[in-house]
Structure formats: structure tokens, C-alpha cells
Design a protein around this motif. Sequence first.
Motif, PDB file in Angstrom:
ATOM      1  N   ARG A   1       0.868  -1.252  -0.104  1.00 32.86           N
ATOM      2  CA  ARG A   1       0.211   0.162   0.094  1.00 32.86           C
ATOM      3  C   ARG A   1       0.788   1.275   0.058  1.00 32.86           C
ATOM      4  NH1 ARG A   1      -5.514  -0.201   2.472  1.00 32.86           N
ATOM      5  NH2 ARG A   1      -6.211  -2.121   2.147  1.00 32.86           N
TER       6      ARG A   1
ATOM      7  N   VAL B   1       2.235   1.720  -3.576  1.00 31.62           N
ATOM      8  CA  VAL B   1       1.217   2.396  -4.462  1.00 31.62           C
ATOM      9  C   VAL B   1       0.924   3.857  -4.395  1.00 31.62           C
ATOM     10  CG1 VAL B   1      -1.047   2.044  -4.835  1.00 31.62           C
ATOM     11  CG2 VAL B   1       0.059   0.135  -4.790  1.00 31.62           C
ATOM     12  N   ALA B   2       0.966   4.256  -3.019  1.00 31.19           N
ATOM     13  CA  ALA B   2       0.841   5.627  -2.538  1.00 31.19           C
ATOM     14  C   ALA B   2       1.989   6.398  -3.297  1.00 31.19           C
ATOM     15  CB  ALA B   2       0.656   5.851  -0.962  1.00 31.19           C
TER      16      ALA B   2
ATOM     17  N   LEU C   1       4.082   5.583  -5.713  1.00 31.81           N
ATOM     18  CA  LEU C   1       4.020   5.713  -7.371  1.00 31.81           C
ATOM     19  C   LEU C   1       2.753   6.699  -7.793  1.00 31.81           C
ATOM     20  CD1 LEU C   1       4.226   1.972  -7.931  1.00 31.81           C
ATOM     21  CD2 LEU C   1       5.995   3.514  -8.540  1.00 31.81           C
ATOM     22  N   ARG C   2       1.783   6.839  -6.996  1.00 23.80           N
ATOM     23  CA  ARG C   2       0.741   7.797  -7.393  1.00 23.80           C
ATOM     24  C   ARG C   2       1.235   9.128  -7.184  1.00 23.80           C
ATOM     25  NH1 ARG C   2      -4.491   4.721  -4.794  1.00 23.80           N
ATOM     26  NH2 ARG C   2      -4.931   3.304  -6.604  1.00 23.80           N
ATOM     27  N   ALA C   3       1.865   9.312  -6.075  1.00 25.69           N
ATOM     28  CA  ALA C   3       2.484  10.712  -6.004  1.00 25.69           C
ATOM     29  C   ALA C   3       3.451  10.994  -6.975  1.00 25.69           C
ATOM     30  CB  ALA C   3       3.146  10.694  -4.559  1.00 25.69           C
ATOM     31  N   GLU C   4       4.218  10.114  -7.293  1.00 26.21           N
ATOM     32  CA  GLU C   4       5.186  10.291  -8.465  1.00 26.21           C
ATOM     33  C   GLU C   4       4.435  10.611  -9.771  1.00 26.21           C
ATOM     34  OE1 GLU C   4       8.580   7.509  -8.944  1.00 26.21           O
ATOM     35  OE2 GLU C   4       8.802   7.222  -6.897  1.00 26.21           O
ATOM     36  N   ALA C   5       3.382   9.850 -10.154  1.00 28.13           N
ATOM     37  CA  ALA C   5       2.695   9.877 -11.455  1.00 28.13           C
ATOM     38  C   ALA C   5       2.173  11.164 -11.648  1.00 28.13           C
ATOM     39  CB  ALA C   5       1.663   8.873 -11.475  1.00 28.13           C
ATOM     40  N   LYS C   6       2.092  12.144 -10.562  1.00 25.69           N
ATOM     41  CA  LYS C   6       1.351  13.226 -10.580  1.00 25.69           C
ATOM     42  C   LYS C   6       2.426  14.360 -11.377  1.00 25.69           C
ATOM     43  CE  LYS C   6       0.179  15.135  -6.624  1.00 25.69           C
ATOM     44  NZ  LYS C   6      -0.319  15.485  -5.449  1.00 25.69           N
TER      45      LYS C   6
ATOM     46  N   ASP D   1       1.418  17.662 -17.016  1.00 23.88           N
ATOM     47  CA  ASP D   1       1.142  16.656 -15.821  1.00 23.88           C
ATOM     48  C   ASP D   1      -0.081  16.959 -15.453  1.00 23.88           C
ATOM     49  OD1 ASP D   1       1.358  19.185 -14.524  1.00 23.88           O
ATOM     50  OD2 ASP D   1       3.374  18.658 -13.225  1.00 23.88           O
ATOM     51  N   ASP D   2      -0.420  16.457 -14.196  1.00 19.81           N
ATOM     52  CA  ASP D   2      -1.829  16.535 -13.741  1.00 19.81           C
ATOM     53  C   ASP D   2      -2.138  17.975 -13.375  1.00 19.81           C
ATOM     54  OD1 ASP D   2      -2.259  13.797 -14.066  1.00 19.81           O
ATOM     55  OD2 ASP D   2      -2.005  13.213 -11.908  1.00 19.81           O
TER      56      ASP D   2
END
Length: 128
Positions: free
Chosen positions: A42, A45-46, A48-53, A82-83
Motif C-alpha cells: 500500500r 502504491v501511494a 507511485l501515485r504521488a510520483e505519477a502526478k 502533468d496532472d
Amino acid sequence: METTALAVAVVALLLALLGLWRGRPRKGEGVEALPEDVHGLRQEVAALRAEAKDALRHLAVVRYDAFGDMGGHLSWSLAVLDDGGHGVVLTSIHGRSEARTYAKSITGWSCEQQLSPEELEAIEHARP
């Protein structure tokens, strides 16, 4: 014979329901009761989500004719964002004897420089 089959089916159903009831989490056994490796997953995953932003993953291309006497949609504007709407718009304008390329920095879905209608369109198409 049918009565025996019915009795066996009822017993099997009761055992299945008992197994479901025993397998469900009890009070205080939510996320905390998960194994440690699941907590680690978990967290990964958190992260990776922060990096993907910040990844430049919203792209859009608008092709057009910059000059009325030329066809073929050889000119184009490309938005790469980016986001948060931070990134760049690249524009290449093709004429009969030359081509010019421009880059404009985008911050928060807008630009300090004036944008062409095609550049604005590319940004809007790239917006999630």
C-alpha cells in the motif's frame, strides 16, 4: 432419496454460511489486521501515485494549415502536461520555404505568453 439429498444440501449451505461468517473481519480487524507485506505494498502504491502526478502524461496534438494557400495540415501544436497543468506547448509552423518551431512554458493550464487558438485547443484536449 430426495429427502436425503435435500438434507445434505441444507447442511452444505449452513456450513458455507458459517464459513463466510467466521471469515469476515470483526471489530478492530480492518486494515490493521492485514499482513505487514500488504501494508508495504500500500505504501509503494501511494508513492507511485504521488510520483505519477508530476509525470508528463497528458498529451494532445492539433494539426492545422497555418497559411491559407497551403494544405495538408503540416503545422501542428503539441501540449505535453502533468496532472497540475504544468509542462510545455510545442508549435511548428510550416510555410512554403521554411518551418519555425516554438516552445512555450505552461503553468497551471495557462501561459504568460500569448497562445494561439491552436495552442489553446491542444491544452484543452490534453486536460483530463
